[in-house]
Scaffold this motif. Sequence first.
Motif, short mmCIF file in Angstrom:
data_model
loop_
_atom_site.label_atom_id
_atom_site.label_comp_id
_atom_site.label_asym_id
_atom_site.label_seq_id
_atom_site.Cartn_x
_atom_site.Cartn_y
_atom_site.Cartn_z
N ILE A 88 0.84 -1.21 0.00
CA ILE A 88 0.00 0.00 0.00
C ILE A 88 0.87 1.26 0.00
N LEU A 89 1.91 1.27 0.85
CA LEU A 89 2.77 2.45 0.98
C LEU A 89 3.56 2.74 -0.28
N PHE A 90 4.02 1.69 -0.96
CA PHE A 90 4.85 1.87 -2.15
C PHE A 90 4.11 1.54 -3.44
N GLY A 91 2.79 1.64 -3.38
CA GLY A 91 1.96 1.36 -4.55
C GLY A 91 1.58 2.63 -5.29
N PRO A 92 0.90 2.48 -6.40
CA PRO A 92 0.54 3.64 -7.24
C PRO A 92 -0.55 4.53 -6.67
N HIS A 93 -1.23 4.07 -5.60
CA HIS A 93 -2.36 4.83 -5.06
C HIS A 93 -1.97 5.66 -3.84
N THR A 94 -0.67 5.64 -3.48
CA THR A 94 -0.20 6.37 -2.31
C THR A 94 0.84 7.40 -2.74
N PHE A 154 1.42 -11.05 -0.97
CA PHE A 154 0.79 -10.09 -0.07
C PHE A 154 1.13 -8.66 -0.47
N PHE A 155 2.38 -8.43 -0.89
CA PHE A 155 2.79 -7.10 -1.34
C PHE A 155 1.99 -6.68 -2.57
N ALA A 156 1.83 -7.60 -3.53
CA ALA A 156 1.10 -7.28 -4.75
C ALA A 156 -0.37 -6.99 -4.46
N PHE A 157 -0.94 -7.70 -3.48
CA PHE A 157 -2.32 -7.39 -3.12
C PHE A 157 -2.41 -5.98 -2.55
N GLY A 158 -1.43 -5.60 -1.75
CA GLY A 158 -1.41 -4.23 -1.21
C GLY A 158 -1.31 -3.18 -2.30
N GLU A 217 -6.32 1.10 -2.72
CA GLU A 217 -6.23 2.54 -2.52
C GLU A 217 -6.66 2.86 -1.10
N PRO A 218 -5.78 3.48 -0.29
CA PRO A 218 -6.13 3.74 1.11
C PRO A 218 -7.45 4.46 1.29
#
Length: 396
Positions: free
Chosen positions: A40-46, A277-281, A285-286
């Motif tokens: 979530i933190l290092f994804g495209p939605h953050t 699990f990382f890919a699911f995160g 989008e938070p």
Amino acid sequence: MALGDALIALGGSFLAAGIIARLGTRIGLPTIPLFMLAGILFGPHTPGLALVDNPADLKVIATLGLIFLLFYLGLEFSLDDLVEGGRRLVLAGIVYILLNVGGGLAFGFAVGWGSREALVLAGVIGISSSAIVTKLLVDLGRLGNPESRLILGIIVVEDVFLALYLAVLQPVLSGADTFAAAAISFGKAFAFLIALTALARWGTRMVNKLVTTRDDELLVVMFTGLAIFTAGVAEELGVSDAIGAFMVGLILSSTRAAPRIRQLVHPLRDAFAALFFFAFGLSIEPGDMLSVAWPIVIAVAITMALNVVAGVLAAKLNSFGRAQAVNIALTVLSRGEFALVLATMALAAGLDGRLAPFIAGYVLVLALLGPLIASRSESITRLLRRRREPQERPVS
């Protein structure tokens, strides 16, 4: 994506997951929600650094994580565990499933997101995390406790249920338009499962010849190929790659090479599962989790209440006291990998968009809260004892 960019993204994903998890484990948190949090933190939605712009870029590697997770679970699973546990152990597991899955199904229909979504939510809320539960028993030094055998028995019964549930759920999620189409889809899935079960029961000698080798390198190549190939065939037949991998693990669990396979698959499972699990995160989008905050809170409260009831009933069925009932209820509270398996299936089936952020938030809360509460079960037991003991006052 260019090769260099792809390698940087992949390596960065591993490092981000590892660093976040390492920081979290220092304060006693389990790794599964931390890997999700890293995504979530290092994804495209953050805002900030996005290691992966498109979660689909990690799809195949993330799927390998799911395959190795369920493959390892199959290796660890044994019907003998149920037989040795006896009728009361099986009954306790069934009670746990009926309460939690039934409550999850009721909740699913109550939120009104759709019938297929309700079936997914039933499994999400009804099945605890084998990985977190097992790790908790080890970390808290409770493997030798009398109730721990019951806890592990409940997990085994859940695993059996999960295998059947995935087989039934996949045709439903595939969107069959008519009863006949759904029946055909389920028939293919059921026939495939029967074939693999028969192979596990009567084909051990043949499988033994296929995988038995003194060379660890060749053994790794063989069981990896079997797991991935069977998962692919299962996916094509509408069973889901996860259950195909589980069945291969079940088949290999009865071979002479099983102890070596369990040891050799560990690093593969750990590395690729972290990416799953990382890919699911990455896909979450938070802000979407905030939009389903109240359903998450309600679902967590329902889960805690149902687990307390199930823990008390399981303890009574096996003649355990209050302390053991608290341990049972709190240890099996965490949700994790199986909920995310169902979330991945829901995403692939194009179900309600609120489902994935709900499951992510629900798993994050319980995967973090469960171990923290379980580690304080003795304090909770003492508190309950003080509240329930009658106040003795002198008669004047």
